[in-house]
Design a protein around this motif. Structure first.
Motif, PDB file in Angstrom:
ATOM      1  N   THR A   1       4.261   5.425  -5.555  1.00 53.54           N
ATOM      2  CA  THR A   1       4.428   5.343  -6.852  1.00 53.54           C
ATOM      3  C   THR A   1       3.441   6.195  -7.573  1.00 53.54           C
ATOM      4  O   THR A   1       3.772   6.949  -8.845  1.00 53.54           O
ATOM      5  CB  THR A   1       3.853   3.711  -7.562  1.00 53.54           C
ATOM      6  OG1 THR A   1       4.746   2.979  -6.899  1.00 53.54           O
ATOM      7  CG2 THR A   1       4.019   3.767  -9.192  1.00 53.54           C
ATOM      8  N   LEU A   2       2.356   6.367  -7.223  1.00 59.85           N
ATOM      9  CA  LEU A   2       1.060   7.279  -7.739  1.00 59.85           C
ATOM     10  C   LEU A   2       1.546   8.791  -7.544  1.00 59.85           C
ATOM     11  O   LEU A   2       1.219   9.543  -8.485  1.00 59.85           O
ATOM     12  CB  LEU A   2      -0.316   7.156  -7.114  1.00 59.85           C
ATOM     13  CG  LEU A   2      -0.770   5.903  -7.844  1.00 59.85           C
ATOM     14  CD1 LEU A   2      -2.070   5.294  -6.844  1.00 59.85           C
ATOM     15  CD2 LEU A   2      -1.186   5.885  -9.175  1.00 59.85           C
TER      16      LEU A   2
ATOM     17  N   ASN B   1      11.304   7.462  -9.302  1.00 58.18           N
ATOM     18  CA  ASN B   1      11.841   6.990  -8.414  1.00 58.18           C
ATOM     19  C   ASN B   1      10.936   7.007  -6.958  1.00 58.18           C
ATOM     20  O   ASN B   1      11.007   7.981  -6.222  1.00 58.18           O
ATOM     21  CB  ASN B   1      13.306   7.390  -7.805  1.00 58.18           C
ATOM     22  CG  ASN B   1      13.526   6.817  -6.610  1.00 58.18           C
ATOM     23  OD1 ASN B   1      13.158   5.815  -6.312  1.00 58.18           O
ATOM     24  ND2 ASN B   1      14.727   7.379  -5.962  1.00 58.18           N
ATOM     25  N   PRO B   2       9.937   6.193  -6.897  1.00 53.89           N
ATOM     26  CA  PRO B   2       8.719   5.995  -6.116  1.00 53.89           C
ATOM     27  C   PRO B   2       9.469   6.171  -4.642  1.00 53.89           C
ATOM     28  O   PRO B   2       9.000   6.640  -3.563  1.00 53.89           O
ATOM     29  CB  PRO B   2       7.949   5.092  -6.327  1.00 53.89           C
ATOM     30  CG  PRO B   2       8.234   4.311  -7.588  1.00 53.89           C
ATOM     31  CD  PRO B   2       9.770   4.870  -7.756  1.00 53.89           C
ATOM     32  N   ASN B   3      10.679   5.799  -4.483  1.00 53.71           N
ATOM     33  CA  ASN B   3      11.258   5.754  -3.145  1.00 53.71           C
ATOM     34  C   ASN B   3      11.815   7.024  -2.488  1.00 53.71           C
ATOM     35  O   ASN B   3      11.785   7.051  -1.039  1.00 53.71           O
ATOM     36  CB  ASN B   3      12.689   4.735  -3.033  1.00 53.71           C
ATOM     37  CG  ASN B   3      12.519   3.289  -3.494  1.00 53.71           C
ATOM     38  OD1 ASN B   3      11.492   2.759  -2.808  1.00 53.71           O
ATOM     39  ND2 ASN B   3      13.140   2.778  -4.141  1.00 53.71           N
ATOM     40  N   ARG B   4      11.526   7.805  -3.423  1.00 49.92           N
ATOM     41  CA  ARG B   4      11.770   9.416  -2.795  1.00 49.92           C
ATOM     42  C   ARG B   4      10.694   9.792  -1.806  1.00 49.92           C
ATOM     43  O   ARG B   4      10.650  10.581  -1.071  1.00 49.92           O
ATOM     44  CB  ARG B   4      11.827  10.395  -3.704  1.00 49.92           C
ATOM     45  CG  ARG B   4      10.648  10.472  -4.518  1.00 49.92           C
ATOM     46  CD  ARG B   4      10.914  11.886  -5.721  1.00 49.92           C
ATOM     47  NE  ARG B   4      11.612  11.339  -6.932  1.00 49.92           N
ATOM     48  CZ  ARG B   4      12.742  11.845  -7.349  1.00 49.92           C
ATOM     49  NH1 ARG B   4      13.360  12.841  -6.540  1.00 49.92           N
ATOM     50  NH2 ARG B   4      13.485  11.477  -8.517  1.00 49.92           N
ATOM     51  N   PHE B   5       9.374   9.184  -1.817  1.00 49.37           N
ATOM     52  CA  PHE B   5       8.091   9.244  -1.038  1.00 49.37           C
ATOM     53  C   PHE B   5       7.962   8.319   0.083  1.00 49.37           C
ATOM     54  O   PHE B   5       7.131   8.023   0.687  1.00 49.37           O
ATOM     55  CB  PHE B   5       7.037   9.191  -1.614  1.00 49.37           C
ATOM     56  CG  PHE B   5       6.919  10.489  -2.820  1.00 49.37           C
ATOM     57  CD1 PHE B   5       6.597  11.818  -2.288  1.00 49.37           C
ATOM     58  CD2 PHE B   5       7.250  10.250  -4.146  1.00 49.37           C
ATOM     59  CE1 PHE B   5       6.676  12.747  -3.201  1.00 49.37           C
ATOM     60  CE2 PHE B   5       7.161  11.272  -5.249  1.00 49.37           C
ATOM     61  CZ  PHE B   5       6.761  12.536  -4.788  1.00 49.37           C
TER      62      PHE B   5
ATOM     63  N   MET C   1       0.853  -1.251   0.144  1.00 49.25           N
ATOM     64  CA  MET C   1      -0.022   0.084   0.101  1.00 49.25           C
ATOM     65  C   MET C   1       0.873   1.262  -0.211  1.00 49.25           C
ATOM     66  O   MET C   1       0.497   2.288  -0.804  1.00 49.25           O
ATOM     67  CB  MET C   1      -0.912  -0.140   1.097  1.00 49.25           C
ATOM     68  CG  MET C   1      -2.021  -1.095   1.167  1.00 49.25           C
ATOM     69  SD  MET C   1      -3.382  -0.419   0.301  1.00 49.25           S
ATOM     70  CE  MET C   1      -4.321   0.328   1.653  1.00 49.25           C
ATOM     71  N   PRO C   2       1.882   1.355   0.776  1.00 44.84           N
ATOM     72  CA  PRO C   2       2.646   2.570   0.799  1.00 44.84           C
ATOM     73  C   PRO C   2       3.408   2.865  -0.523  1.00 44.84           C
ATOM     74  O   PRO C   2       3.583   3.909  -0.917  1.00 44.84           O
ATOM     75  CB  PRO C   2       3.669   2.431   2.191  1.00 44.84           C
ATOM     76  CG  PRO C   2       3.016   1.571   2.802  1.00 44.84           C
ATOM     77  CD  PRO C   2       2.141   0.593   1.847  1.00 44.84           C
ATOM     78  N   TYR C   3       4.006   1.614  -0.942  1.00 44.29           N
ATOM     79  CA  TYR C   3       4.672   1.664  -2.138  1.00 44.29           C
ATOM     80  C   TYR C   3       3.803   2.208  -3.329  1.00 44.29           C
ATOM     81  O   TYR C   3       4.278   2.940  -4.219  1.00 44.29           O
ATOM     82  CB  TYR C   3       5.238   0.340  -2.467  1.00 44.29           C
ATOM     83  CG  TYR C   3       6.444   0.461  -3.577  1.00 44.29           C
ATOM     84  CD1 TYR C   3       7.749   1.011  -3.320  1.00 44.29           C
ATOM     85  CD2 TYR C   3       6.073   0.241  -5.032  1.00 44.29           C
ATOM     86  CE1 TYR C   3       8.643   1.252  -4.040  1.00 44.29           C
ATOM     87  CE2 TYR C   3       7.032   0.619  -5.942  1.00 44.29           C
ATOM     88  CZ  TYR C   3       8.442   0.981  -5.774  1.00 44.29           C
ATOM     89  OH  TYR C   3       9.244   1.307  -6.441  1.00 44.29           O
ATOM     90  N   THR C   4       2.543   1.520  -3.166  1.00 44.94           N
ATOM     91  CA  THR C   4       1.601   2.029  -4.357  1.00 44.94           C
ATOM     92  C   THR C   4       1.289   3.588  -4.380  1.00 44.94           C
ATOM     93  O   THR C   4       1.212   4.114  -5.364  1.00 44.94           O
ATOM     94  CB  THR C   4       0.231   1.263  -4.057  1.00 44.94           C
ATOM     95  OG1 THR C   4       0.642  -0.035  -4.168  1.00 44.94           O
ATOM     96  CG2 THR C   4      -0.789   1.575  -5.469  1.00 44.94           C
ATOM     97  N   THR C   5       1.030   4.063  -3.252  1.00 46.72           N
ATOM     98  CA  THR C   5       0.800   5.372  -3.122  1.00 46.72           C
ATOM     99  C   THR C   5       1.986   6.328  -3.322  1.00 46.72           C
ATOM    100  O   THR C   5       2.027   7.531  -4.039  1.00 46.72           O
ATOM    101  CB  THR C   5       0.353   5.844  -1.462  1.00 46.72           C
ATOM    102  OG1 THR C   5      -0.351   5.046  -0.858  1.00 46.72           O
ATOM    103  CG2 THR C   5       0.138   7.190  -1.050  1.00 46.72           C
TER     104      THR C   5
END
Ligand code: HEM
Length: 147
Positions: free
Chosen positions: A7-8, A64-68, A1-5
């Motif tokens: 990514t969006l 880079n979704p990891n920035r969030f 869930m956090p990774y999906t958020t």
């Protein structure tokens, strides 16, 4: 869930849907940071420049979704992520749009896997400006049911 958020959030950062928000105009002669803004002047806010500012988002061209995410993998809200703009005229549909994006994206990912047709080029990551909206260029994609 956090990774999906995350990514969006990154999707909305790297290609701002309304790069110049929607046009506004001054309701009277105004001074802002030493600049004179005359009555009725059209004002475009550059949301894109915020999302691509390397001081706010290092290596802004990299997806880079990891920035969030923090070190524990929790989603971290970034105050400079402003696809819905800010202030009194902020998008009225922000909460609805975020919910719909999440539900639609998760439903598609759960039900289908996606791949390019054999030999097809990768979709362009550059947007296609149509009036004020930054749209994707058309591309072919195969959606295969996960069964
Ligand atoms: C990803 C989807 C969306 C994005 C990125 C987006 C973005 C924006 C932006 C940047 C503005 C201009 C804010 C400003 O003037 O400073 C705006 C205004 C507005 N948006 Fe959205 N929007 C989205 C979806 C929606 C949805 C789903 C609705 C309604 C169901 C909606 C309703 C509105 C309205 C009514 C305004 C005008 C607000 C005002 O001027 O007071 N938006 N939106």
């Amino acid at each position: 869930m956090p990774y999906t958020t995350a990514t969006l959030a990154e999707v909305q950062r790297i290609n701002t849907i309304l790069p110049f928000s929607v046009p506004h105009s001054a309701s009277g002669d105004t001074t802002l940071n030493g600049y004179t803004i005359p009555d009725d002047a059209t004002i475009l806010v550059n949301l894109w420049s915020v999302h691509m500012n390397p001081q706010l988002f290092p290596e802004p061209d990299n997806f880079n979704p990891n920035r969030f995410l923090d070190q524990d993998g929790n989603f971290v809200k970034h105050e400079a992520l402003i696809p819905f703009s800010v202030g009194p005229r902020v998008c009225l549909g922000e909460q609805l749009a975020k919910m719909e994006l999440f539900l639609l994206f998760v439903s598609l990912m759960q039900r289908f896997s996606f791949h390019l047709p054999e030999g097809a080029p990768a979709p362009s990551t550059t947007g296609n400006m149509t009036a004020v909206i930054n749209m994707p260029h058309p591309y072919d994609l195969c959606a295969v049911s996960r069964g």
